[in-house]
Design a protein around this motif. Structure first.
Motif, PDB file in Angstrom:
ATOM      1  N   LEU A   1      44.444 -20.729  26.733  1.00  0.00           N
ATOM      2  CA  LEU A   1      44.985 -20.523  28.075  1.00  0.00           C
ATOM      3  C   LEU A   1      44.559 -19.185  28.672  1.00  0.00           C
ATOM      4  O   LEU A   1      44.935 -18.860  29.803  1.00  0.00           O
ATOM      5  N   PHE A   2      43.764 -18.406  27.909  1.00  0.00           N
ATOM      6  CA  PHE A   2      43.238 -17.137  28.438  1.00  0.00           C
ATOM      7  C   PHE A   2      42.282 -17.440  29.590  1.00  0.00           C
ATOM      8  O   PHE A   2      41.465 -18.361  29.490  1.00  0.00           O
ATOM      9  N   MET A   3      42.343 -16.657  30.644  1.00  0.00           N
ATOM     10  CA  MET A   3      41.392 -16.867  31.736  1.00  0.00           C
ATOM     11  C   MET A   3      40.970 -15.553  32.362  1.00  0.00           C
ATOM     12  O   MET A   3      41.645 -14.531  32.253  1.00  0.00           O
ATOM     13  N   LEU A   4      39.818 -15.625  33.023  1.00  0.00           N
ATOM     14  CA  LEU A   4      39.276 -14.489  33.754  1.00  0.00           C
ATOM     15  C   LEU A   4      38.465 -15.042  34.917  1.00  0.00           C
ATOM     16  O   LEU A   4      37.716 -16.006  34.742  1.00  0.00           O
ATOM     17  N   ALA A   5      38.659 -14.468  36.096  1.00  0.00           N
ATOM     18  CA  ALA A   5      37.817 -14.833  37.246  1.00  0.00           C
ATOM     19  C   ALA A   5      37.480 -13.552  37.995  1.00  0.00           C
ATOM     20  O   ALA A   5      38.355 -12.707  38.221  1.00  0.00           O
ATOM     21  N   ILE A   6      36.206 -13.405  38.322  1.00  0.00           N
ATOM     22  CA  ILE A   6      35.726 -12.215  39.038  1.00  0.00           C
ATOM     23  C   ILE A   6      34.927 -12.690  40.246  1.00  0.00           C
ATOM     24  O   ILE A   6      34.092 -13.586  40.112  1.00  0.00           O
ATOM     25  N   GLY A   7      35.189 -12.109  41.390  1.00  0.00           N
ATOM     26  CA  GLY A   7      34.407 -12.478  42.570  1.00  0.00           C
ATOM     27  C   GLY A   7      35.008 -11.856  43.817  1.00  0.00           C
ATOM     28  O   GLY A   7      36.094 -11.280  43.775  1.00  0.00           O
ATOM     29  N   PRO A   8      34.320 -12.003  44.947  1.00  0.00           N
ATOM     30  CA  PRO A   8      34.826 -11.437  46.206  1.00  0.00           C
ATOM     31  C   PRO A   8      35.819 -12.383  46.872  1.00  0.00           C
ATOM     32  O   PRO A   8      35.655 -12.776  48.026  1.00  0.00           O
ATOM     33  N   PHE A   9      36.843 -12.784  46.114  1.00  0.00           N
ATOM     34  CA  PHE A   9      37.792 -13.781  46.607  1.00  0.00           C
ATOM     35  C   PHE A   9      38.594 -13.259  47.796  1.00  0.00           C
ATOM     36  O   PHE A   9      38.880 -12.065  47.895  1.00  0.00           O
ATOM     37  N   THR A  10      38.964 -14.189  48.662  1.00  0.00           N
ATOM     38  CA  THR A  10      40.044 -13.911  49.603  1.00  0.00           C
ATOM     39  C   THR A  10      41.331 -14.326  48.909  1.00  0.00           C
ATOM     40  O   THR A  10      41.405 -15.420  48.341  1.00  0.00           O
ATOM     41  N   VAL A  11      42.326 -13.451  48.916  1.00  0.00           N
ATOM     42  CA  VAL A  11      43.584 -13.740  48.233  1.00  0.00           C
ATOM     43  C   VAL A  11      44.659 -14.002  49.284  1.00  0.00           C
ATOM     44  O   VAL A  11      45.016 -13.115  50.062  1.00  0.00           O
ATOM     45  N   ILE A  12      45.133 -15.245  49.310  1.00  0.00           N
ATOM     46  CA  ILE A  12      46.185 -15.628  50.259  1.00  0.00           C
ATOM     47  C   ILE A  12      47.521 -15.441  49.559  1.00  0.00           C
ATOM     48  O   ILE A  12      47.759 -16.018  48.495  1.00  0.00           O
ATOM     49  N   GLU A  13      48.377 -14.641  50.156  1.00  0.00           N
ATOM     50  CA  GLU A  13      49.647 -14.314  49.495  1.00  0.00           C
ATOM     51  C   GLU A  13      50.755 -15.261  49.931  1.00  0.00           C
ATOM     52  O   GLU A  13      50.901 -15.564  51.106  1.00  0.00           O
ATOM     53  N   ASP A  14      51.507 -15.705  48.941  1.00  0.00           N
ATOM     54  CA  ASP A  14      52.652 -16.581  49.184  1.00  0.00           C
ATOM     55  C   ASP A  14      53.722 -16.145  48.182  1.00  0.00           C
ATOM     56  O   ASP A  14      53.500 -15.216  47.389  1.00  0.00           O
ATOM     57  N   SER A  15      54.865 -16.803  48.180  1.00  0.00           N
ATOM     58  CA  SER A  15      55.901 -16.404  47.222  1.00  0.00           C
ATOM     59  C   SER A  15      56.968 -17.481  47.131  1.00  0.00           C
ATOM     60  O   SER A  15      57.074 -18.364  47.984  1.00  0.00           O
ATOM     61  N   LEU A  16      57.768 -17.381  46.062  1.00  0.00           N
ATOM     62  CA  LEU A  16      58.988 -18.177  45.925  1.00  0.00           C
ATOM     63  C   LEU A  16      60.057 -17.189  45.485  1.00  0.00           C
ATOM     64  O   LEU A  16      60.095 -16.794  44.319  1.00  0.00           O
ATOM     65  N   GLY A  17      60.904 -16.758  46.399  1.00  0.00           N
ATOM     66  CA  GLY A  17      61.842 -15.687  46.075  1.00  0.00           C
ATOM     67  C   GLY A  17      61.061 -14.456  45.643  1.00  0.00           C
ATOM     68  O   GLY A  17      60.168 -13.992  46.354  1.00  0.00           O
ATOM     69  N   ASP A  18      61.360 -13.969  44.431  1.00  0.00           N
ATOM     70  CA  ASP A  18      60.670 -12.779  43.922  1.00  0.00           C
ATOM     71  C   ASP A  18      59.353 -13.114  43.230  1.00  0.00           C
ATOM     72  O   ASP A  18      58.645 -12.216  42.780  1.00  0.00           O
ATOM     73  N   LEU A  19      59.069 -14.387  43.078  1.00  0.00           N
ATOM     74  CA  LEU A  19      57.871 -14.777  42.318  1.00  0.00           C
ATOM     75  C   LEU A  19      56.633 -14.698  43.208  1.00  0.00           C
ATOM     76  O   LEU A  19      56.526 -15.430  44.194  1.00  0.00           O
ATOM     77  N   PRO A  20      55.670 -13.818  42.852  1.00  0.00           N
ATOM     78  CA  PRO A  20      54.435 -13.782  43.644  1.00  0.00           C
ATOM     79  C   PRO A  20      53.594 -15.035  43.386  1.00  0.00           C
ATOM     80  O   PRO A  20      53.439 -15.461  42.243  1.00  0.00           O
ATOM     81  N   ILE A  21      53.080 -15.624  44.445  1.00  0.00           N
ATOM     82  CA  ILE A  21      52.206 -16.801  44.351  1.00  0.00           C
ATOM     83  C   ILE A  21      50.985 -16.512  45.213  1.00  0.00           C
ATOM     84  O   ILE A  21      51.127 -16.185  46.395  1.00  0.00           O
ATOM     85  N   ASN A  22      49.801 -16.589  44.616  1.00  0.00           N
ATOM     86  CA  ASN A  22      48.580 -16.275  45.369  1.00  0.00           C
ATOM     87  C   ASN A  22      47.536 -17.361  45.191  1.00  0.00           C
ATOM     88  O   ASN A  22      47.463 -17.995  44.142  1.00  0.00           O
ATOM     89  N   TYR A  23      46.717 -17.534  46.231  1.00  0.00           N
ATOM     90  CA  TYR A  23      45.623 -18.502  46.193  1.00  0.00           C
ATOM     91  C   TYR A  23      44.323 -17.728  46.344  1.00  0.00           C
ATOM     92  O   TYR A  23      44.079 -17.109  47.380  1.00  0.00           O
TER      93      TYR A  23
END
Ligand SMILES: [Zn+2]
Length: 669
Positions: free
Chosen positions: A230-252
């Protein structure tokens, strides 16, 4: 057409891919007496769980990347404790990476040896049980191929790095113990050229910049233990769209040009997380939830707190009805509990990840889209399994014979296991079933599990020994094939229903013991009776002074089955108009043998035009389509503007097959 999950046939890559296929009319065909065994799964070797000498506790991995040269250099500081006295040598899995040094706690160089797949590090002294030590392995990687992807900028994606560590590929970029039965915490401290972003598991500790070197270092920490695949790594010039559920950060995390579509494609993510947390009565377990797109995963891979999705997830709104990834998005979120929080300890038990994930995506579909779409989704899952069972092989769901772990990621593990969970839910009842799921998560959180852990939880929560159920559905291959018949005896005032089980008994396929609901509809109303099937031939008698309009086998559609049930045309016509979606669609297909009867043709045309559910209209259309005549042509023309694109497409195709030059003007319009 129906969108289905399918496991990628072989090789590295995604955990699921999205496939599109036409449902086979399995329920209405004559039963398969001999299971097809195109693939001899029984000659595969028996695998057992891997043994280990140490408990690995924590990996602190630092990597510095040269993206142009496709290189990285770094180290893994490993914290471990031996499981017995006298351990003086540590074996780590390491493939494709070049080990440069092994360092002890005092900074001393340790002797190490290599094989193609391992590095063996000699310790300065034998460890005693209870000791905890750190050793550091320094290494570099040059464009490794196993589960690790350096990508140049292309037409469809930017220059980037991504990984897919499933099922045992993390050791192609980190020397470690790469097997799911030992869970660890870890940090990834990743240095990349300024401007690139880095995603990994867990929480973001900090981002620091080195202006002189023009680099940025991202420090991610997975503070709760999980398995290395389940280890993962991603590197790139991503656009990060920020979202959330209460205090939980959720990003795309998406390619910059995909930002617009990504916003609506991922917008249900917070609701899905809330839905599963409530349903499983276990709050979302991890520090955050991210989703990232890559070119290398066909479907999705449920890395802990950071799901990797194939970039095919991005599409425009017009394509949504035909190519929706909503189920994949839900499925991977459900894996954050089923697979990531609790994890198979050995690959015979894949169903604990995938059947639970697949059943969870059904539960989302039903909740979000209603009972009819839910029932249709479940039927699609049954048919997906039945296709594999009929054309390739039948094996027990829990199956220790495999060459590679991926061998068991098939339509037995995904849809069959999901449907078996649905049957278990029927047997246990709503409350006990969901309390069992919750108790299983709470008792084994952050631990590797096997099927017997689940069986034990069922007993503890419900008080019921369901081993007989698991024996026939998890540890035996196959499925029931029923031949059903019924007759009404006016004189005796009763319905006699006979159910024969005619499945092949090869490889221990059982005669199934199972409850089944029988729906009986008469002019006075409907009643549902439950009976237990237990023999090769069971007969049941139901009192009924009235002639039934419909006798329905497996009311509620709980069972995984093939079946045949010869009925009168009159009963089928009633069923096609009045049963639930599964029964209506089945009756429509059964009526295809009676198209020469004008009454049947007219009734099916009415169903094609008026049934409230798209798949029933579609089946009716495909059933009557080949019949010629001006009424059919008019029906198809009308259906070509149906509200559902799948019905519209079928109508246009069927119109084309008529081959009438007079229709050219219609197509031009
Ligand atoms: Zn899955």
């Amino acid at each position: 057409m129906c969108t289905l999950f399918q496991r990628e046939a072989a090789g590295r890559g995604s955990l699921i891919v999205l496939g599109v296929g036409t449902l086979l009319a399995i329920g209405g065909l004559s039963p398969t007496l001999l299971p097809a065994q195109e693939v001899d799964v029984w000659s595969r070797p028996v695998q057992t769980e891997r043994s280990r000498s140490c408990d690995f506790i924590h990996y602190r991995v630092s990597l510095t990347f040269d993206l142009d040269a496709k290189l990285f250099r770094g180290e893994n500081r490993i914290t471990l404790t031996p499981l017995s006295d006298g351990v003086d040598r540590i074996e780590l899995d390491a493939e494709e990476i070049i080990v440069e040094a092994a360092i002890g706690e005092e900074g001393e160089e340790l002797f190490f040896e290599r094989s193609d797949t391992s590095v063996f590090v000699s310790l300065p002294r034998p460890l005693a049980f209870g000791d905890t030590i750190d050793i550091t392995v320094r290494y570099r990687g040059e464009n490794p191929q196993g589960g690790f992807f350096f990508d140049d900028a292309g037409e469809d994606h930017p220059r980037m790095v991504s990984t897919d560590s499933w099922p045992d590929e993390a050791h192609h970029w980190i020397p470690l113990y790469d097997y799911p039965n030992d869970k660890v915490t870890h940090e990834l401290i990743i240095t990349v050229p300024a401007g690139d972003k880095v995603l990994s598991n867990g929480r973001l500790v900090e981002v620091s910049e080195d202006a002189a070197a023009q680099t940025t270092t991202w420090h991610w920490s997975q503070d709760l233990p999980h398995s290395t695949y389940l280890f993962m790594l991603a590197i790139g010039p991503f656009t990060v769209i920020e979202d959330s559920l209460g205090d939980l950060p959720i990003n795309y995390w998406v390619y910059p040009e995909d930002e617009g579509d990504a916003r609506w494609i991922f917008e249900k993510t917070p609701r899905m997380i809330a839905f599963y947390g409530e349903l499983f009565d276990y709050p979302y377990p991890w520090a955050k939830y991210d989703q990232v797109t890559t070119p290398h995963v066909g479907g999705g891979a449920e890395a802990t707190s950071a799901t990797i999705l194939g970039d095919g997830v991005i599409h425009d709104r017009r394509a949504e009805q035909d190519f929706s990834w909503e189920r994949v998005i839900a499925h991977e979120i459900a894996h954050q509990w089923w697979g990531d929080l609790i994890t198979l300890r050995e690959w015979s038990h894949t169903w604990l990840n995938e059947s639970f994930g697949t059943y969870s995506d059904y539960l989302w579909t039903r909740s979000e889209k209603g009972d009819d779409e839910g029932a249709w989704d479940l039927l699609a899952k049954k048919n997906q399994y039945l296709r594999e069972a009929r054309t390739r092989y039948q094996r027990p769901i829990v199956f220790s014979r495999y060459e590679e772990p991926g061998d068991n990621f098939d339509s037995h593990t995904y849809p069959k296991g999901a449907v078996i969970l649905h049957q278990l839910r029927y047997l246990l009842g709503e409350g006990p079933f969901f309390r069992t799921l919750s108790a299983f998560l709470h008792e084994f959180a952050f631990e590797p599990v096997d099927t017997h852990d689940f069986m034990k939880t069922v007993k503890e929560v419900t008080g019921r020994n369901m081993d007989w159920f698991f024996e026939q559905y998890l540890f035996s291959p196959g499925h029931p094939v029923f031949e059903v018949s019924s007759e009404w005896d006016a004189g005796a005032g009763e319905i006699r229903l006979t159910v024969a089980q005619v499945q092949s008994r090869d490889h221990g396929v059982p005669v199934y013991r199972t409850p089944v609901q029988i729906g009986i509809v008469t002019p006075s109303g409907k009643r549902v009776e439950e009976v237990w099937l237990a023999g090769e031939r069971d007969t049941f008698v139901f009192p009924s002074q009235e002639e039934p309009l419909l006798v329905r086998f497996d009311e509620g559609n709980w069972l995984l089955k093939e079946w045949s049930y010869l009925k009168s045309q009159e009963e089928l016509l009633y069923q096609a108009r009045n049963d639930d979606v599964i029964g209506r669609e089945w009756a429509v297909r059964e009526l295809s043998a009676s198209l020469d009867n004008p009454e049947v043709l007219e009734a099916l045309a009415a169903v094609a035009a008026e049934d409230p559910f798209w798949a029933v209209r579609l089946s009716a259309l495909e059933t009557v389509g080949p019949a010629s005549g001006p009424e059919i042509t008019e029906l198809l023309k009308t259906a070509s503007s149906d509200v559902d694109s799948r019905v519209r497409r079928a109508a246009v195709r069927l119109l084309g097959e008529i081959g009438d030059p007079g229709l050219i003007a219609f197509f031009k319009d």
